[in-house]
Design an enzyme around this catalytic site. Structure first.
Site, short mmCIF file in Angstrom:
data_model
loop_
_atom_site.label_atom_id
_atom_site.label_comp_id
_atom_site.label_asym_id
_atom_site.label_seq_id
_atom_site.Cartn_x
_atom_site.Cartn_y
_atom_site.Cartn_z
N ILE A 21 9.52 -2.88 13.35
CA ILE A 21 10.99 -2.63 12.41
C ILE A 21 10.66 -1.46 11.86
CG2 ILE A 21 11.08 -3.47 10.02
CD1 ILE A 21 9.84 -6.11 10.75
N ASP A 69 -3.99 7.15 9.34
CA ASP A 69 -4.18 5.57 8.79
C ASP A 69 -3.72 5.49 7.63
OD1 ASP A 69 -5.23 3.33 8.01
OD2 ASP A 69 -7.25 3.73 8.66
N ARG A 130 2.92 5.14 -3.79
CA ARG A 130 2.39 5.98 -5.07
C ARG A 130 2.71 7.31 -4.73
NH1 ARG A 130 -3.77 6.89 -6.95
NH2 ARG A 130 -3.90 7.51 -4.67
N TYR A 174 -3.11 -12.98 4.89
CA TYR A 174 -1.95 -12.30 4.79
C TYR A 174 -0.79 -12.52 3.88
CZ TYR A 174 2.21 -10.72 7.40
OH TYR A 174 3.40 -10.02 7.82
N LYS A 178 1.17 -9.83 1.08
CA LYS A 178 2.26 -9.52 1.13
C LYS A 178 2.87 -9.83 -0.11
CE LYS A 178 3.33 -7.73 5.12
NZ LYS A 178 3.54 -6.60 5.13
N THR A 209 8.99 -8.59 17.36
CA THR A 209 8.33 -7.12 17.54
C THR A 209 7.01 -7.29 18.11
OG1 THR A 209 7.13 -7.42 15.42
CG2 THR A 209 9.27 -6.52 15.25
N1 LIG Z 1 7.45 -9.30 12.90
C1 LIG Z 1 7.49 -10.17 11.95
O1 LIG Z 1 7.76 -11.36 12.34
C2 LIG Z 1 7.29 -10.03 10.60
C3 LIG Z 1 7.44 -10.75 9.46
C4 LIG Z 1 7.32 -10.47 8.11
C5 LIG Z 1 6.84 -9.20 8.05
N2 LIG Z 1 6.76 -8.26 8.98
C6 LIG Z 1 6.06 -6.96 8.35
O2 LIG Z 1 7.00 -5.91 8.91
C7 LIG Z 1 6.20 -4.66 8.91
C8 LIG Z 1 6.27 -4.17 10.49
O3 LIG Z 1 5.84 -5.25 11.39
P1 LIG Z 1 6.23 -5.23 12.99
O4 LIG Z 1 6.67 -6.68 13.14
O5 LIG Z 1 7.18 -4.42 13.27
O6 LIG Z 1 4.82 -4.95 13.60
P2 LIG Z 1 4.45 -3.85 14.68
O7 LIG Z 1 3.04 -4.30 14.92
O8 LIG Z 1 5.55 -3.65 15.82
O9 LIG Z 1 4.46 -2.67 13.56
C9 LIG Z 1 3.58 -2.30 12.61
C10 LIG Z 1 3.09 -0.68 12.86
O10 LIG Z 1 2.46 -0.52 11.82
C11 LIG Z 1 1.27 0.25 12.38
N3 LIG Z 1 0.20 0.21 11.83
C12 LIG Z 1 -0.77 -0.69 11.53
N4 LIG Z 1 -2.01 -0.47 10.90
C13 LIG Z 1 -1.80 0.81 10.22
C14 LIG Z 1 -2.49 1.85 9.68
N5 LIG Z 1 -3.52 1.50 9.31
N6 LIG Z 1 -1.86 2.98 9.43
C15 LIG Z 1 -0.67 3.32 9.88
N7 LIG Z 1 0.23 2.51 10.63
C16 LIG Z 1 -0.46 1.32 11.05
C17 LIG Z 1 1.09 -0.22 13.85
O11 LIG Z 1 0.60 0.77 14.74
C18 LIG Z 1 2.49 -0.62 14.03
O12 LIG Z 1 3.41 0.47 14.68
C19 LIG Z 1 4.69 -5.06 8.77
O13 LIG Z 1 4.44 -4.76 7.20
C20 LIG Z 1 4.67 -6.63 9.00
O14 LIG Z 1 3.67 -7.22 8.23
C21 LIG Z 1 6.63 -8.48 10.17
#
Ligand SMILES: NC(=O)c1ccc[n+]([C@@H]2O[C@H](COP(=O)([O-])OP(=O)(O)OC[C@H]3O[C@@H](n4cnc5c(N)ncnc54)[C@H](O)[C@@H]3O)[C@@H](O)[C@H]2O)c1
Length: 269
Positions: A21, A69, A130, A174, A178, A209
């Site tokens: 995302i 991080d 923040r 989780y 959220k 994703t």
């Molecule tokens: N994919 C879904 O179905 C879904 C649904 C609801 C919410 N989300 C939320 O959307 C957001 C994006 O998720 P996504 O699906 O694109 O997953 P993704 O794993 O493709 O992307 C998440 C990114 O966050 C990075 N990340 C993880 N830990 C980190 C840290 N400590 N510091 C910096 N970067 C870090 C990862 O390297 C990754 O690139 C997340 O917050 C996830 O919880 C995703």
């Protein structure tokens, strides 16, 4: 005159590596004409790939990519300071960095798992927003595309989840991380309205994703949840990105503290 609806300001996106995302949001800003984009992620190699993809959309576009991080105590502040010293300001911040849950019920969840999930999803989002709020409060607002509406000093979009609203088996740590993001969003929206800063969140449903589709096991685990949603499909990261850009733009000028559900109808069913 350039205004907020044409993304003349500076965009910042966390969790922007890979094909998730965050990367879709960063690319959507570039495609919408934003010329100064700052991205961060813990995965440096994939972050560089996002940088190259963004730069290939337009020759005059500036991209600042800094790996780190987001859950560590000072990274978000260091990153935000770099963005402000490079680009002068931050207008649109989309906090996407996150990790999936441990798929365990509470009595099977270790303290390490609980801390890890909350440290990235909640604490990381709090540290990011923040630092972003701190930078935004110090800058002049940009004019609105409609002179009847107030100028906007900044707009933040936190990525929460449909699981912040409804429960699912073996997901409490989780879900709670959220729900915390949603509650923080409402609190910040109240506190920073007087600064002309808007803070909203998006609650995605199941989106295609790496988090959801990188292994066959994950795909199988999520299949029942996809079938619950009336639209019975996964969303595209671009469908979440479009909503994030709307919330960042001055066209969303009266949207404050909202949780925009982007889930194919999952939570209404
Ligand atoms: N994919 C879904 O179905 C879904 C649904 C609801 C919410 N989300 C939320 O959307 C957001 C994006 O998720 P996504 O699906 O694109 O997953 P993704 O794993 O493709 O992307 C998440 C990114 O966050 C990075 N990340 C993880 N830990 C980190 C840290 N400590 N510091 C910096 N970067 C870090 C990862 O390297 C990754 O690139 C997340 O917050 C996830 O919880 C995703």
């Amino acid at each position: 005159m350039p205004d907020e609806s044409s993304f003349s300001g500076v965009a910042l996106v966390t969790g922007a590596a890979g094909t998730g995302i965050g990367a879709a949001v960063a690319l959507a800003f570039a495609e919408a004409g934003c010329q100064r984009i700052a991205i961060t992620d813990v995965n440096e190699e994939l972050l560089d790939q996002t940088k190259s993809k963004i730069k290939s959309t337009a020759s005059n576009l500036e991209v600042l990519a800094v790996a780190g991080d987001i859950s560590s105590s000072d990274f978000a502040e260091t990153f935000v300071n770099k963005v402000v010293s490079s680009f002068g300001r931050i207008d649109y911040a989309v906090n996407c960095a996150g990790i999936m849950g441990n798929n365990q019920i509470s009595t099977e969840t270790t303290l390490d798992d609980f801390d890890k999930i909350n440290n990235v999803n909640y604490r990381g989002c709090w540290l990011s927003s923040r630092a972003e709020l701190n930078a935004m409060t110090k800058q002049d607002p940009l004019p609105n595309h409609d002179s009847r509406r107030p100028p906007q000093r900044g707009s933040i979009v936190n990525i929460a989840s449909q699981l912040g609203i409804v429960g699912r088996p073996a997901c409490s740590a989780y879900s709670a991380s959220k729900a915390a993001v949603m509650a923080m969003t409402r609190g910040d929206a109240i506190d920073y309205s007087e600064h002309h800063i808007r803070v909203n969140c998006i609650c995605p449903g199941i989106i295609d994703t790496p988090m959801t589709t990188s292994t066959e096991e994950r795909k199988q685990l999520l299949k029942p949840a996809i079938d619950i949603a009336p639209m019975r499909r996964m969303g595209l990261p671009q469908e979440v990105a479009d909503c994030a850009l709307f919330l960042c733009s001055s066209k969303a000028s009266f949207v404050q503290g909202a949780a925009l559900v982007v889930d194919g109808g999952y939570v209404i069913n």
